[in-house]
Design an enzyme around this catalytic site. Structure first.
Site, PDB file in Angstrom:
ATOM      1  N   HIS A 245       0.854  -1.188   0.000  1.00 41.21           N
ATOM      2  CA  HIS A 245       0.000   0.000   0.000  1.00 41.21           C
ATOM      3  C   HIS A 245       0.887   1.233   0.000  1.00 41.21           C
ATOM      4  O   HIS A 245       1.965   1.238   0.588  1.00 41.21           O
ATOM      5  CB  HIS A 245      -0.919   0.004   1.223  1.00 41.21           C
ATOM      6  CG  HIS A 245      -2.046   0.981   1.123  1.00 41.21           C
ATOM      7  ND1 HIS A 245      -1.910   2.304   1.490  1.00 41.21           N
ATOM      8  CD2 HIS A 245      -3.322   0.833   0.692  1.00 41.21           C
ATOM      9  CE1 HIS A 245      -3.060   2.922   1.283  1.00 41.21           C
ATOM     10  NE2 HIS A 245      -3.934   2.066   0.807  1.00 41.21           N
ATOM     11  N   GLU A 308      -7.654  -5.009  -0.713  1.00 40.25           N
ATOM     12  CA  GLU A 308      -8.165  -5.686  -1.895  1.00 40.25           C
ATOM     13  C   GLU A 308      -8.199  -7.207  -1.747  1.00 40.25           C
ATOM     14  O   GLU A 308      -9.035  -7.875  -2.352  1.00 40.25           O
ATOM     15  CB  GLU A 308      -7.327  -5.319  -3.127  1.00 40.25           C
ATOM     16  CG  GLU A 308      -7.658  -3.971  -3.733  1.00 40.25           C
ATOM     17  CD  GLU A 308      -6.849  -2.848  -3.106  1.00 40.25           C
ATOM     18  OE1 GLU A 308      -5.931  -3.159  -2.330  1.00 40.25           O
ATOM     19  OE2 GLU A 308      -7.133  -1.676  -3.407  1.00 40.25           O
TER      20      GLU A 308
END
Length: 366
Positions: A245, A308
């Site tokens: 991320h 995700e």
């Protein structure tokens, strides 16, 4: 030079704070764990909208107004659905939203909240050769979205989807939120601003990532060798979807929230396919293999599980095909986009940064 605007503060906001070092997400004074699974999506919409719209009603009244907006959006856009259906599901949703009025009132905002939840099931049903189902204005937002998709919605699945919508409702000044604020800063209407957010969310580095997680899990399951498959991907320079991320240097807190949701679904066996439990067990093995491989392959970086990875499992269990995952992401994030757009319009200036010219210099005639 701030490449990618890293560490550049572009806005003051009361809406959300992402603590990348500590792994915490705060949404308007509340931790994610306080909200997800405990507050309904409509309640969180009110939390985000508070102070940005005149005469904002209470929770129950606002949820009823969101239900009325779903009915209005369906009636308004139903005549265009057959023309939109041949497009890719995300492009079709975006085109449908572009047909909505471009105002700044609460009614405009609620239509934008309703639109992804209405358009996505309708377009999916048309793609399957089935007739779209109209919304029930008195149903809960997440439950109604599932009923419009498949005709029914178990309490467990409705709760899971509602938790997901809350979990992704806002997340700092990410790419789509920044795009939304840029357009809103010009005093364009909310629909224009949300269309900018939708454009940014489509990219595979942002909201387009959950779908490829399913492709990765299917490919690894077929190969029966998670670590070897993952090492081969890294050797070819490919990204491991669902990991890493831009902000978090520790585990994404949203991943743990959604993992718990998927685990509860598996325990109850309340999924459209009945395989959430086995799918989760396999995904957990892949997750651990990926973390081990990434730690060895990229020791200089802390690459952890992101939202995700378990988003893909949850939405698959809820009956959404992977090509529609970004649509459902948008159905949750639209609340944050609208709140940021209104915050920018009310408190900010037009966003107009400078660029540094590094191209060729023309010859100047004396």
């Amino acid at each position: 030079m701030a490449n990618g605007l890293d560490d550049v503060v572009a806005a003051d906001t009361v809406l959300s704070d992402v603590d990348g070092a500590g792994g915490h997400l705060t949404i308007r004074g509340h931790s994610l764990t306080e909200l997800a699974g405990h507050w309904r999506y409509g309640q969180v919409v009110r939390l985000l909208f508070d102070g940005f719209f005149d005469e904002l009603p209470g929770d129950a009244e606002l949820e009823k107004a969101i239900g009325d907006a779903r009915v209005e959006v369906f009636e308004r856009l139903q005549p265009m659905l057959t023309e939109l259906a041949p497009l890719h599901i995300y492009s079709a949703m975006r085109a449908g939203i572009a047909l909505l009025p471009d105002g700044e009132a609460l009614a405009d905002a609620l239509r934008l909240i309703a639109a992804p939840a209405v358009l996505t099931p309708a377009l999916l049903r048309l793609g399957r050769g089935e007739k779209p189902l109209p919304p029930n204005g008195r149903a809960d937002h997440a439950a109604d979205m599932l009923k419009m998709l498949g005709g029914t919605a178990s309490p467990a699945l409705a709760k899971a989807l509602d938790t997901y919508l809350v979990t992704v409702c806002d997340h700092g000044l990410n790419a789509s939120t920044f795009a939304t604020r840029v357009v809103a800063s010009t005093q364009a209407g909310l629909t224009s601003a949300i269309l900018a957010g939708l454009g940014a969310l489509k990219g595979p580095l942002h909201g387009g990532a959950p779908g490829p997680v399913i492709e990765m899990l299917d490919a690894i399951e077929a190969s029966d060798a998670a670590a070897a498959w993952l090492r081969d991907e890294i050797a070819r320079g490919e990204r491991i979807m669902g990991f890493g991320h831009r902000i978090y240097r520790v585990r994404d807190p949203r991943a743990d929230v959604l993992k718990a949701v998927v685990r509860r679904l598996g325990a109850r066996s309340q999924t459209s396919s009945g395989k959430a439990g086995s799918r989760l067990a396999f995904a957990e093995k892949v997750e651990q293999a990926a973390l081990d491989v990434l730690r060895i392959a990229k020791p200089q970086r802390s690459i952890q599980t992101n939202v995700e990875f378990y988003t893909a499992l949850l939405l698959e269990a809820a009956g959404f095909p992977e090509e529609a995952f970004s649509n459902v992401f948008a159905a949750g994030r639209v609340a944050g986009w609208i709140a940021h757009a209104r915050e920018q319009q009310v408190t900010g200036r037009m966003i107009r940064p400078q660029s540094r010219y590094v191209g060729p210099v023309p010859d100047l005639v004396a």
